[in-house]
Design a protein around this motif. Structure first.
Motif, PDB file in Angstrom:
ATOM      1  N   ASP A 112      68.298  14.460  41.128  1.00 50.35           N
ATOM      2  CA  ASP A 112      69.215  14.312  42.260  1.00 50.35           C
ATOM      3  C   ASP A 112      70.341  15.335  42.242  1.00 50.35           C
ATOM      4  O   ASP A 112      71.179  15.346  43.151  1.00 50.35           O
ATOM      5  CB  ASP A 112      69.814  12.901  42.268  1.00 50.35           C
ATOM      6  CG  ASP A 112      68.761  11.812  42.456  1.00 50.35           C
ATOM      7  OD1 ASP A 112      67.753  12.089  43.137  1.00 50.35           O
ATOM      8  OD2 ASP A 112      68.956  10.708  41.917  1.00 50.35           O
ATOM      9  N   TYR A 113      70.383  16.191  41.217  1.00 50.18           N
ATOM     10  CA  TYR A 113      71.463  17.175  41.073  1.00 50.18           C
ATOM     11  C   TYR A 113      70.864  18.551  40.795  1.00 50.18           C
ATOM     12  O   TYR A 113      71.081  19.143  39.727  1.00 50.18           O
ATOM     13  CB  TYR A 113      72.417  16.770  39.948  1.00 50.18           C
ATOM     14  CG  TYR A 113      73.132  15.457  40.198  1.00 50.18           C
ATOM     15  CD1 TYR A 113      74.395  15.432  40.788  1.00 50.18           C
ATOM     16  CD2 TYR A 113      72.533  14.247  39.870  1.00 50.18           C
ATOM     17  CE1 TYR A 113      75.039  14.235  41.044  1.00 50.18           C
ATOM     18  CE2 TYR A 113      73.168  13.042  40.122  1.00 50.18           C
ATOM     19  CZ  TYR A 113      74.421  13.038  40.711  1.00 50.18           C
ATOM     20  OH  TYR A 113      75.064  11.844  40.954  1.00 50.18           O
ATOM     21  N   PRO A 114      70.115  19.107  41.736  1.00 50.75           N
ATOM     22  CA  PRO A 114      69.447  20.390  41.499  1.00 50.75           C
ATOM     23  C   PRO A 114      70.431  21.540  41.277  1.00 50.75           C
ATOM     24  O   PRO A 114      70.059  22.573  40.717  1.00 50.75           O
ATOM     25  CB  PRO A 114      68.618  20.597  42.770  1.00 50.75           C
ATOM     26  CG  PRO A 114      69.294  19.764  43.813  1.00 50.75           C
ATOM     27  CD  PRO A 114      69.845  18.579  43.080  1.00 50.75           C
ATOM     28  N   GLU A 115      71.676  21.361  41.710  1.00 47.19           N
ATOM     29  CA  GLU A 115      72.664  22.436  41.542  1.00 47.19           C
ATOM     30  C   GLU A 115      73.174  22.550  40.113  1.00 47.19           C
ATOM     31  O   GLU A 115      73.819  23.544  39.752  1.00 47.19           O
ATOM     32  CB  GLU A 115      73.852  22.214  42.491  1.00 47.19           C
ATOM     33  CG  GLU A 115      74.754  21.023  42.148  1.00 47.19           C
ATOM     34  CD  GLU A 115      74.246  19.685  42.650  1.00 47.19           C
ATOM     35  OE1 GLU A 115      75.065  18.751  42.714  1.00 47.19           O
ATOM     36  OE2 GLU A 115      73.054  19.560  42.975  1.00 47.19           O
ATOM     37  N   LEU A 116      72.888  21.534  39.270  1.00 47.23           N
ATOM     38  CA  LEU A 116      73.330  21.554  37.877  1.00 47.23           C
ATOM     39  C   LEU A 116      72.185  21.973  36.961  1.00 47.23           C
ATOM     40  O   LEU A 116      71.043  21.529  37.134  1.00 47.23           O
ATOM     41  CB  LEU A 116      73.840  20.177  37.454  1.00 47.23           C
ATOM     42  CG  LEU A 116      75.142  19.701  38.093  1.00 47.23           C
ATOM     43  CD1 LEU A 116      75.436  18.259  37.676  1.00 47.23           C
ATOM     44  CD2 LEU A 116      76.305  20.601  37.707  1.00 47.23           C
ATOM     45  N   LYS A 173      83.546  18.572  38.420  1.00 50.04           N
ATOM     46  CA  LYS A 173      84.185  19.567  37.559  1.00 50.04           C
ATOM     47  C   LYS A 173      83.725  20.976  37.883  1.00 50.04           C
ATOM     48  O   LYS A 173      84.396  21.951  37.542  1.00 50.04           O
ATOM     49  CB  LYS A 173      83.855  19.231  36.098  1.00 50.04           C
ATOM     50  CG  LYS A 173      84.435  20.190  35.072  1.00 50.04           C
ATOM     51  CD  LYS A 173      83.944  19.868  33.666  1.00 50.04           C
ATOM     52  CE  LYS A 173      84.463  20.898  32.671  1.00 50.04           C
ATOM     53  NZ  LYS A 173      83.924  20.696  31.308  1.00 50.04           N
ATOM     54  N   GLY A 174      82.578  21.095  38.556  1.00 50.31           N
ATOM     55  CA  GLY A 174      81.993  22.407  38.789  1.00 50.31           C
ATOM     56  C   GLY A 174      81.338  22.950  37.533  1.00 50.31           C
ATOM     57  O   GLY A 174      81.363  24.163  37.277  1.00 50.31           O
ATOM     58  N   ALA A 175      80.761  22.055  36.736  1.00 55.44           N
ATOM     59  CA  ALA A 175      80.165  22.451  35.463  1.00 55.44           C
ATOM     60  C   ALA A 175      78.967  23.366  35.693  1.00 55.44           C
ATOM     61  O   ALA A 175      78.241  23.236  36.684  1.00 55.44           O
ATOM     62  CB  ALA A 175      79.733  21.210  34.684  1.00 55.44           C
TER      63      ALA A 175
END
Length: 484
Positions: free
Chosen positions: A196-200, A165-167
């Protein structure tokens, strides 16, 4: 052309389902529909789970169920067909998207605050296991299951969905300040997966604080993942932010079967009048099209719906009262007439279809969800839940007779509050106590040791139930009593 199962539902269900399928047909959606028998009228024919065996077989073969609202008969001791369907087919993630719809006035839309919140609710476990017992005439017990594998499934889905979603933010709603082991486990898994999702931007909020923030600053939130009961409550709260359940789509996602449905009621008072609002079911159907990879058709239909609402077209339950309302059929016709038009705000990008015929899973045994843990598991004691109207000191005196060489009596509680060895005479009691026995010097015990203690306790009390006090590695896997 792919075939899906369709259950039209009860009350207004058939009317709104026919309206949505009419829109799909007009848009040349490449789906065939196998209508299955589910709902209250199936209960009334004697099928205790609300669906015929043929319906279950069809849904398990096709893998997609599109369903209208369904009623559970009251006072007949049967379970909700909606909950049964979700649990039977392990649709572990309930995804509900709440967005500002121009033409649907709310206090937030009038204030210029745009809402776009996705709630992901764990869909299988928690109190929705429905495992309840009367332990005494005055005491009812509900077992709440939160499992590591079940938490992993739904939280992993939430992170993957947020990434696609690009949240900007994903939040775990919880009550681990009180339910330290159950909600604590859910929160622990959340942060394990977050690595595992450092971009969020991953964070957590206690659920009561979450509710307060949602009704004051809902635009702060993006994706929120919660346990089952809390997710149920919070998702309905979010529906109220955008106009009500009539504008709340719902998807129940599993590895093998997924269900798309309207979660509002069956509205029997307006059944057969052709005045129901089909928007929630249509939004759910649009989500189903995207799930199937029919991106272009989903966007065309959603843009048309948004344009229609933005133009002031409405059914009788919402909208500008100065503009005459349309019935269900006419509302669907208006959406069809606006195919190809784009709303002034929040237009959806028209992407190429990605549709691929899904793999039909044929399972020959039930999947076993189990996390691997090499830590030693030791039994350090047991909590006994007993029925008696004795005072706390009298209960303790009888329990102390049974400690012998292996056990020590640590605490006596009533409704979770310690009443022995310390307590207050102002603590109201019910006729059930919890008596905690732990091993002397924390030496490991066997189930036979616990059974022998149970037999001795039964000489003085009615033992309603007991729970083992486990230790995983060096971590005690049980909570303290209030006041202990």
């Amino acid at each position: 052309m792919h075939k899906i199962a369709v259950a039209k539902g009860d009350g207004i269900g058939p009317e709104i389902m026919d309206a949505v399928l009419k829109i799909f047909t007009a848009a040349n959606v490449p789906l065939e529909y196998d209508v299955v028998d589910m709902g209250k009228w199936v209960f009334d024919k004697g099928y205790s789970n609300g669906m015929t065996p043929e319906a279950q077989e069809t849904i398990e073969t096709l893998g997609i169920l599109f369903k209208g609202p369904m009623e559970t008969p009251k006072g007949k001791g049967v379970k909700s067909v909606n909950v049964t369907a979700r649990k039977t087919w392990n649709t572990y993630a309930n995804k509900r998207t709440f967005q500002t719809l121009h033409g649907v006035d709310t206090v937030f839309s009038k204030a210029g605050i745009t809402i776009d919140i996705t709630i992901v609710r764990e869909n299988i476990e928690d109190t929705y296991g429905g495992i309840e017992h009367m332990l005494t005439h005055d005491v009812a017990l509900c077992r709440r299951f939160i499992t590591r594998p079940g938490s992993y499934q739904v939280i992993k889905y939430a992170f993957e969905m947020a990434k696609k979603k690009g949240a900007r933010r994903i939040t775990c709603g919880h009550k681990s300040n009180i339910m330290k082991i159950t909600d604590g486990l859910f929160l622990e898994v959340f942060y394990e997966i977050a690595k595992d999702y450092p971009e969020l931007n991953a964070d957590d909020v206690i659920v009561d604080d979450l509710c307060m923030k949602l009704v004051t600053k809902p635009d702060l939130f993006d994706v929120v993942v919660l346990t089952n009961l809390q997710g149920d409550i919070v998702s309905d709260l979010c529906a109220g932010l955008v106009g009500g359940l009539g504008f709340a789509p719902s998807a129940n996602i599993g590895d093998h079967i997924s269900i798309f449905e309207a979660v509002h009621g069956t509205a029997p008072d307006i059944m057969g009048k052709n005045i129901a609002n089909p928007t929630a079911l249509l939004l759910s159907g649009i989500g189903m099209l995207r799930h199937l990879g029919l991106m272009e058709m989903a966007a065309i239909i959603e843009n048309s719906l948004l344009y229609t609402l933005e133009s002031g077209v409405h059914t009788g339950d919402f909208g500008d009262k100065a503009i005459p309302s349309l019935n269900t059929t006419a509302f669907a016709d208006a959406v069809i007439a606006n195919f190809g038009k784009l709303p002034a705000q929040n237009a959806k990008p028209v992407l190429a279809n990605l549709y691929v015929t899904p793999t039909i899973f044929k399972l020959d045994k039930n999947p076993m969800l189990e996390s691997i843990d090499d830590e030693a598991i030791n039994i350090l004691g047991a909590d006994f839940f007993i029925e008696t109207n004795l005072q706390p000191t009298e209960v303790a005196e009888k329990c102390l007779k049974h400690t012998l060489t292996l056990f020590k009596l640590v605490t006596v509680t009533n409704r979770g509050t310690q009443v022995w060895p310390k307590g207050s005479v102002f603590t109201n009691l019910v006729s059930q106590y919890g008596c905690r026995f732990e091993s002397i010097d924390n030496l490991p015990l066997t189930q036979v040791d616990i059974l022998e203690l149970t037999k001795r306790m039964m000489k003085d009390f009615k033992v309603c139930s007991y729970e083992l006090l486990n230790q995983f590695g060096y971590k005690k896997a049980y909570s303290l009593a209030q006041g202990q």
